[in-house]
Design a protein around this motif. Structure first.
Motif, PDB file in Angstrom:
ATOM      1  N   LEU A  11       0.868  -1.179   0.000  1.00 43.40           N
ATOM      2  CA  LEU A  11       0.000   0.000   0.000  1.00 43.40           C
ATOM      3  C   LEU A  11       0.905   1.229   0.000  1.00 43.40           C
ATOM      4  O   LEU A  11       1.722   1.397   0.926  1.00 43.40           O
ATOM      5  CB  LEU A  11      -0.889  -0.005   1.238  1.00 43.40           C
ATOM      6  CG  LEU A  11      -1.662   1.290   1.546  1.00 43.40           C
ATOM      7  CD1 LEU A  11      -2.635   1.614   0.424  1.00 43.40           C
ATOM      8  CD2 LEU A  11      -2.389   1.163   2.880  1.00 43.40           C
ATOM      9  N   THR A  14       0.115   8.021  -3.869  1.00 45.62           N
ATOM     10  CA  THR A  14       0.296   8.477  -5.247  1.00 45.62           C
ATOM     11  C   THR A  14       1.698   9.064  -5.437  1.00 45.62           C
ATOM     12  O   THR A  14       2.178   9.828  -4.599  1.00 45.62           O
ATOM     13  CB  THR A  14      -0.757   9.541  -5.585  1.00 45.62           C
ATOM     14  OG1 THR A  14      -2.051   8.956  -5.525  1.00 45.62           O
ATOM     15  CG2 THR A  14      -0.534  10.096  -6.989  1.00 45.62           C
ATOM     16  N   ARG A  38      -2.426  -7.307 -14.720  1.00 43.09           N
ATOM     17  CA  ARG A  38      -3.052  -6.841 -13.485  1.00 43.09           C
ATOM     18  C   ARG A  38      -4.561  -6.928 -13.611  1.00 43.09           C
ATOM     19  O   ARG A  38      -5.107  -6.869 -14.714  1.00 43.09           O
ATOM     20  CB  ARG A  38      -2.617  -5.407 -13.160  1.00 43.09           C
ATOM     21  CG  ARG A  38      -3.091  -4.352 -14.148  1.00 43.09           C
ATOM     22  CD  ARG A  38      -2.468  -3.007 -13.813  1.00 43.09           C
ATOM     23  NE  ARG A  38      -2.930  -1.950 -14.702  1.00 43.09           N
ATOM     24  CZ  ARG A  38      -2.446  -0.710 -14.706  1.00 43.09           C
ATOM     25  NH1 ARG A  38      -1.483  -0.368 -13.857  1.00 43.09           N
ATOM     26  NH2 ARG A  38      -2.930   0.187 -15.547  1.00 43.09           N
ATOM     27  N   ALA A  40      -7.963  -5.354 -11.603  1.00 42.78           N
ATOM     28  CA  ALA A  40      -8.631  -4.531 -10.598  1.00 42.78           C
ATOM     29  C   ALA A  40     -10.010  -5.125 -10.318  1.00 42.78           C
ATOM     30  O   ALA A  40     -10.570  -5.849 -11.162  1.00 42.78           O
ATOM     31  CB  ALA A  40      -8.752  -3.100 -11.095  1.00 42.78           C
ATOM     32  N   PRO A  88      -3.548   6.075  -8.459  1.00 44.79           N
ATOM     33  CA  PRO A  88      -4.626   5.246  -7.904  1.00 44.79           C
ATOM     34  C   PRO A  88      -5.169   4.234  -8.920  1.00 44.79           C
ATOM     35  O   PRO A  88      -5.540   3.120  -8.527  1.00 44.79           O
ATOM     36  CB  PRO A  88      -5.687   6.283  -7.532  1.00 44.79           C
ATOM     37  CG  PRO A  88      -4.900   7.501  -7.209  1.00 44.79           C
ATOM     38  CD  PRO A  88      -3.759   7.498  -8.180  1.00 44.79           C
ATOM     39  N   THR A  91      -3.957   0.586  -8.978  1.00 43.11           N
ATOM     40  CA  THR A  91      -4.378  -0.350  -7.940  1.00 43.11           C
ATOM     41  C   THR A  91      -4.963  -1.607  -8.564  1.00 43.11           C
ATOM     42  O   THR A  91      -5.896  -1.543  -9.371  1.00 43.11           O
ATOM     43  CB  THR A  91      -5.413   0.304  -7.017  1.00 43.11           C
ATOM     44  OG1 THR A  91      -4.792   1.390  -6.317  1.00 43.11           O
ATOM     45  CG2 THR A  91      -5.968  -0.701  -6.018  1.00 43.11           C
ATOM     46  N   ALA A  92      -4.398  -2.760  -8.197  1.00 41.71           N
ATOM     47  CA  ALA A  92      -4.829  -4.039  -8.764  1.00 41.71           C
ATOM     48  C   ALA A  92      -4.012  -5.163  -8.133  1.00 41.71           C
ATOM     49  O   ALA A  92      -3.024  -4.907  -7.438  1.00 41.71           O
ATOM     50  CB  ALA A  92      -4.635  -4.056 -10.274  1.00 41.71           C
ATOM     51  N   GLN A 121      -0.793  -7.890  -4.324  1.00 42.83           N
ATOM     52  CA  GLN A 121      -1.674  -6.727  -4.302  1.00 42.83           C
ATOM     53  C   GLN A 121      -0.882  -5.423  -4.277  1.00 42.83           C
ATOM     54  O   GLN A 121       0.005  -5.247  -3.426  1.00 42.83           O
ATOM     55  CB  GLN A 121      -2.592  -6.786  -3.080  1.00 42.83           C
ATOM     56  CG  GLN A 121      -3.505  -5.576  -2.917  1.00 42.83           C
ATOM     57  CD  GLN A 121      -4.606  -5.520  -3.938  1.00 42.83           C
ATOM     58  OE1 GLN A 121      -5.289  -6.519  -4.193  1.00 42.83           O
ATOM     59  NE2 GLN A 121      -4.820  -4.354  -4.548  1.00 42.83           N
ATOM     60  N   THR A 123      -1.765  -1.389  -3.963  1.00 41.27           N
ATOM     61  CA  THR A 123      -2.807  -0.412  -3.675  1.00 41.27           C
ATOM     62  C   THR A 123      -2.170   0.970  -3.600  1.00 41.27           C
ATOM     63  O   THR A 123      -1.210   1.170  -2.852  1.00 41.27           O
ATOM     64  CB  THR A 123      -3.517  -0.714  -2.358  1.00 41.27           C
ATOM     65  OG1 THR A 123      -4.066  -2.043  -2.415  1.00 41.27           O
ATOM     66  CG2 THR A 123      -4.654   0.278  -2.112  1.00 41.27           C
ATOM     67  N   SER A 125      -2.979   4.849  -2.828  1.00 35.15           N
ATOM     68  CA  SER A 125      -3.945   5.762  -2.228  1.00 35.15           C
ATOM     69  C   SER A 125      -3.751   7.169  -2.780  1.00 35.15           C
ATOM     70  O   SER A 125      -2.636   7.582  -3.104  1.00 35.15           O
ATOM     71  CB  SER A 125      -3.811   5.766  -0.713  1.00 35.15           C
ATOM     72  OG  SER A 125      -2.533   6.275  -0.349  1.00 35.15           O
TER      73      SER A 125
END
Length: 126
Positions: A11, A14, A38, A40, A88, A91-92, A121, A123, A125
């Motif tokens: 995680l 940006t 990937r 999502a 963002p 993310t996937a 994963q 992610t 933000s």
């Protein structure tokens, strides 16, 4: 049959960077075209990047071109996806893939992929 194990997902915020790793076991990756896809939530698995078995040619989707860089180290039986300037929309779950036929057209369409990893994963933000 080669087995693939991904790592490096996290995680992040940006603009951050991550490096994903894919290590092969039960066989050498040197004769395979290698790449990343990937997926999502609620979307199809999409092509991200691929590298030829001699590392001379790399391919990228338009959405990651200029931000992501794919490399391989056949001595370590591994491929690496360096991801810079994460957004963002990146993310996937990222999946490593191997294909002995080395046909980028088929590879992009996920046709005839010989092996998939379990996914890692990522992610991002906002």
């Amino acid at each position: 049959q080669v087995q693939l194990v991904e790592s490096g997902g996290d995680l992040v915020q940006t603009g951050a960077s991550l490096r994903l790793s894919c290590v092969g076991s039960e066989g050498s990756l040197s004769g395979y075209m290698m790449g990343w896809f990937r997926q999502a939530p609620g979307r199809e698995r999409e092509f991200v990047a691929a590298i030829g078995f001699m590392s001379r040619t790399t391919y990228y989707s338009d959405s990651v071109k200029g931000r992501f860089s794919l490399s391989r180290d056949n001595a370590k039986n591994a491929v690496y996806l360096q991801m810079n300037g994460l957004k963002p929309e990146d993310t996937a779950v990222y999946y490593c893939a191997a294909d002995r036929r080395r046909n980028i057209g088929l590879f992009r369409k996920k046709i005839g992929i010989d092996a998939w990893g379990q996914g890692t994963q990522v992610t991002v933000s906002s």
